[in-house]
Design a protein around this motif. Structure first.
Motif, mmCIF file in Angstrom:
data_model
loop_
_atom_site.group_PDB
_atom_site.id
_atom_site.type_symbol
_atom_site.label_atom_id
_atom_site.label_comp_id
_atom_site.label_asym_id
_atom_site.label_seq_id
_atom_site.Cartn_x
_atom_site.Cartn_y
_atom_site.Cartn_z
ATOM 1 N N GLY A 192 1.658 11.963 4.843
ATOM 2 C CA GLY A 192 2.222 11.645 3.376
ATOM 3 C C GLY A 192 3.472 11.985 3.423
ATOM 4 O O GLY A 192 4.229 11.157 2.613
ATOM 5 N N ASP A 193 4.215 12.844 4.023
ATOM 6 C CA ASP A 193 5.715 12.966 4.080
ATOM 7 C C ASP A 193 6.488 12.004 4.626
ATOM 8 O O ASP A 193 7.575 11.955 4.541
ATOM 9 N N ASP A 240 -0.844 9.703 0.333
ATOM 10 C CA ASP A 240 -1.844 10.861 0.631
ATOM 11 C C ASP A 240 -1.910 11.066 1.988
ATOM 12 O O ASP A 240 -2.828 12.000 2.339
ATOM 13 N N GLY A 241 -1.142 10.426 2.861
ATOM 14 C CA GLY A 241 -1.395 10.416 4.326
ATOM 15 C C GLY A 241 -2.601 9.556 4.559
ATOM 16 O O GLY A 241 -3.604 9.576 3.795
ATOM 17 N N VAL A 242 -2.396 8.525 5.701
ATOM 18 C CA VAL A 242 -3.447 7.596 5.884
ATOM 19 C C VAL A 242 -3.759 7.536 7.470
ATOM 20 O O VAL A 242 -2.757 7.775 8.180
ATOM 21 N N ILE A 243 -4.847 7.048 7.683
ATOM 22 C CA ILE A 243 -5.128 6.409 9.094
ATOM 23 C C ILE A 243 -5.286 4.990 8.775
ATOM 24 O O ILE A 243 -5.975 4.567 7.911
ATOM 25 N N LYS A 277 4.955 12.947 12.155
ATOM 26 C CA LYS A 277 4.665 12.384 11.063
ATOM 27 C C LYS A 277 3.890 10.802 11.372
ATOM 28 O O LYS A 277 3.508 10.580 10.007
ATOM 29 N N ILE A 278 4.516 10.181 12.046
ATOM 30 C CA ILE A 278 3.857 8.945 12.409
ATOM 31 C C ILE A 278 3.239 8.864 13.832
ATOM 32 O O ILE A 278 4.055 9.126 14.798
ATOM 33 N N ILE A 279 2.010 8.547 14.110
ATOM 34 C CA ILE A 279 1.410 8.656 15.446
ATOM 35 C C ILE A 279 0.772 6.972 15.724
ATOM 36 O O ILE A 279 -0.157 6.783 14.935
ATOM 37 N N LEU A 280 1.215 6.615 16.654
ATOM 38 C CA LEU A 280 0.610 5.210 17.076
ATOM 39 C C LEU A 280 -0.362 5.208 18.011
ATOM 40 O O LEU A 280 -0.178 5.845 18.911
ATOM 41 N N GLY A 321 0.797 -1.239 0.000
ATOM 42 C CA GLY A 321 0.011 0.003 -0.157
ATOM 43 C C GLY A 321 0.848 1.263 0.079
ATOM 44 O O GLY A 321 0.331 2.395 0.510
ATOM 45 N N ARG A 322 2.100 1.264 -0.444
ATOM 46 C CA ARG A 322 3.019 2.229 -0.428
ATOM 47 C C ARG A 322 2.536 3.572 -0.994
ATOM 48 O O ARG A 322 2.748 4.655 -0.651
#
Length: 250
Positions: A185-186, A107-110, A135-138, A101-102
């Protein structure tokens, strides 16, 4: 931003349901309910509630069952679905599945695992935690008592996540990653490269091992505690029974 669901898994411990269905389509509604509701239904409903209009779903095992319901899901939840085939779903683990799914990541995803029953408050918590260079949140459960099977996380308050693995003394962990992540997305290019490195090292590794690869490269991953929330990862029939108890509340 779009939704992304990992729904390629076989879920062999949920047979006989998964003889004909991928794990994400196993019903979590009460057995006497007039309409079957799956984890995928719940996740798509959550995405629609927070205002997403597009969702990518990574499919593999028994993917024809998802394709058969694509139009139904789109109409029911008001979403445009894109199905992405994982050609190694029955051979390799989900580091490769997420890598499939790269392009959607750009687009930036949840991201939501296709076997996690959880309320929409989780997505709302992640959205509220955005900003300030994150940039990434768990999504992290810091309330639940941990055992050996959980995906455990260690967090440095000043530096973000430092470790994520099942192979950790529960007493060392800050909490459990529940299988839902906000990815800007970045971060897509860096994450895709880390995932490739991970599954090329060992195709049986998890995408969470890709997160660890990123952190080991100096990339910061943040967490958002979800509070005292009922949720469950459905791996077996005991989990499924718990999922049915929880799902009827959401």
């Amino acid at each position: 931003m779009i939704g992304l669901v990992l729904a390629a898994g076989a879920g062999r411990r949920l047979r006989p349901y998964t003889d004909t269905l991928p794990k994400a389509l196993v019903p979590v509604s009460a057995q006497d309910a007039p309409e079957a509701v799956s984890v995928l239904d719940l996740t798509l409903g959550n995405f629609a509630e927070i205002g997403l209009t597009e969702v990518a779903v990574i499919v593999g095992y028994r993917k024809e069952a998802v394709y058969a319901r694509q139009a139904e899901f789109e109409e029911k939840y008001g979403l445009k679905l894109t199905l992405i085939d994982n050609d190694k779903a029955e051979e390799w683990n989900n580091a490769y599945s997420l890598w499939c799914g790269r392009d959607a990541l750009k687009d930036g995803v949840i991201l939501a695992n296709g076997d996690t029953v959880h309320p929409v408050s989780v997505e709302k918590t992640l959205l509220a935690a955005r900003g300030v260079g994150k940039k990434i949140i768990l999504a992290l459960d810091t309330v639940k008592s941990l055992a050996d099977e959980e995906m455990k996380v260690v967090v440095d308050p000043d530096g973000g996540m430092t470790r994520i693995t099942k192979l950790m003394d529960p007493a060392e962990a800050t909490g459990e990653y529940i299988g839902v992540t906000l990815i800007e997305g970045d971060a897509a290019e860096a994450l895709a490269d880390a995932l490739r490195t991970t599954f090329e090292r060992d195709p049986q590794l998890y995408y969470e091992d890709g997160y660890q690869e990123l952190v080991d490269r100096g990339f910061r991953i943040d967490v958002a505690p979800i509070g005292d929330v009922d949720w469950v990862e459905i791996d077996n029939h005991e989990d499924l029974a718990r999922g049915r108890e929880i799902a009827c509340r959401y």
